[in-house]
Design a protein around this motif. Structure first.
Motif, short mmCIF file in Angstrom:
data_model
loop_
_atom_site.label_atom_id
_atom_site.label_comp_id
_atom_site.label_asym_id
_atom_site.label_seq_id
_atom_site.Cartn_x
_atom_site.Cartn_y
_atom_site.Cartn_z
N VAL A 8 -45.03 -6.34 11.64
CA VAL A 8 -46.13 -6.04 10.73
C VAL A 8 -46.23 -4.54 10.53
O VAL A 8 -46.18 -3.77 11.50
N CYS A 285 -50.92 -12.05 10.68
CA CYS A 285 -50.00 -11.70 9.60
C CYS A 285 -48.61 -12.30 9.85
O CYS A 285 -47.98 -12.86 8.94
N SER A 289 -46.73 -15.18 7.67
CA SER A 289 -45.44 -14.83 7.06
C SER A 289 -44.36 -15.84 7.42
O SER A 289 -43.56 -16.26 6.57
N TYR A 307 -54.49 -12.74 5.10
CA TYR A 307 -53.96 -12.49 6.44
C TYR A 307 -52.54 -11.94 6.40
O TYR A 307 -52.15 -11.16 7.27
N ARG A 308 -51.76 -12.32 5.38
CA ARG A 308 -50.36 -11.90 5.32
C ARG A 308 -50.19 -10.52 4.69
O ARG A 308 -49.36 -9.72 5.14
N ASN A 309 -50.97 -10.23 3.65
CA ASN A 309 -50.77 -8.97 2.93
C ASN A 309 -52.09 -8.45 2.36
O ASN A 309 -52.24 -8.25 1.16
#
Length: 330
Positions: A8, A285, A289, A307-309
């Motif tokens: 991350v 994250c 992903s 949460y991912r980006n």
């Protein structure tokens, strides 16, 4: 042994500001590695990501049915909840059914993470109880097993029959002998395992069906988690958001210090990951992903992107940067 890899990244002003590293593995129903990052043999504590393993003896033994436990109670037995009313009302009701009170819990009192619940206690000049503890649902399951079998009240002792049985389940499903154990935040033993071992356990949950007693118990627990993700976490938490976004394709569970698991029934895969520095934002994250890579989540879903980006904002609401998966995960 492999070194952890960058998972991350935090970017600000077009420059990489910081990064979180970790290990992760995706395992199939045969226990074989499908994908891995870093060192899948790294040994650590799964923390609360192992709660479905700790709840399994209660369901597999028939105790859950003897006590008429509901799907909601099975979800709570796997929960790290926020102490919201939807959690504590159900925990107190479960305690009442067991003819027990808050003193029966060995977990300590904990201020709710849920702000309305926390603010309510402050307004009332009250202090939190043990049923507010994020692990109180799991401990209700422990108390149910203890009462059903007439065991002693020190149910978190490492040599207590309950904990002996849980360790056996952990070792059978990870296909490893646990090299160590530590005391978790709720005072219960937590058994160290490799990340691969936990991935194997989750793949077994994913591939389970009703053809055996254990398989049926696994199906009930994973389905309970997916049916009530708000009870497993809370409405404002990653586990709830990601399970809703997966639409029945994943049961996910966070653990302290950057651990995270996923159970993927349609793909018959298990996922386990550990962020080395223990950061929750990074584990969320990374898991989002990996689930996007596996086709379980849509990276364009706003709930997943949160949460991912996510955009990073300052106190004035200005976008100052973003968090994103590394090249290895993206």
């Amino acid at each position: 042994m492999s070194n952890p890899v960058d998972f991350v990244e935090l970017w600000r002003g077009g420059m990489l500001e910081s990064a979180h590293q970790g290990h992760a593995v995706v395992v199939d129903e045969a226990g074989e590695i499908v994908h891995s990052w870093g060192d899948p043999h790294a040994v650590t504590y799964p923390r609360s990501s192992a709660k479905m393993l700790q709840a399994l003896p209660m369901v597999e033994s028939g105790v859950a049915d003897r006590f008429g436990l509901t799907v909601e109670q099975l979800a709570l037995s796997c929960a790290s909840h926020s102490g919201a009313a939807i959690h504590t009302d159900r925990v107190q009701s479960w305690l009442k059914d067991l003819e027990l009170d808050d003193d029966a819990f060995v977990c300590g009192p904990q201020w709710p993470a849920d702000l309305p619940a926390r603010n309510g206690l402050i307004r009332d000049d009250a202090t939190p109880c043990r049923y507010h503890n994020n692990c109180s649902g799991k401990h209700c399951g422990f108390l149910t097993m203890t009462k059903a079998n007439g065991w002693g009240p020190d149910y978190v002792a490492i040599d207590h029959p309950l904990q002996v049985g849980i360790k056996q389940v952990v070792e059978e499903l990870t296909q490893e002998t646990s090299p160590n154990w530590g005391i978790d935040g709720c005072s219960a033993p937590n058994h160290a395992s490799s990340i691969l071992g936990i991935g194997r356990a989750m793949a077994t949950f994913a591939a389970a069906d009703d053809s055996s007693t254990r398989g049926s118990a696994m199906v009930r627990l994973r389905n309970a988690m997916m049916a009530h993700p708000d009870l497993v976490s809370n409405t404002d938490r990653a586990c709830n958001a990601l399970m809703l976004a997966a639409k029945g394709k994943a049961a996910v569970k966070t653990g302290a210090e950057g651990f995270f698991i996923a159970i993927l029934p349609e793909l018959k895969l298990g996922v386990a990951l550990k962020i080395v520095d223990g950061t929750t934002r990074a584990s969320e994250c990374a898991m989002a992903s990996i689930l996007c890579k596996l086709g379980v989540l849509d990276a364009n879903d706003p709930a997943v992107k949160a949460y991912r980006n996510p955009d990073l904002k300052n106190f004035a609401g200005l976008v100052t940067g973003d968090m994103r998966p590394s090249v290895a995960l993206a």
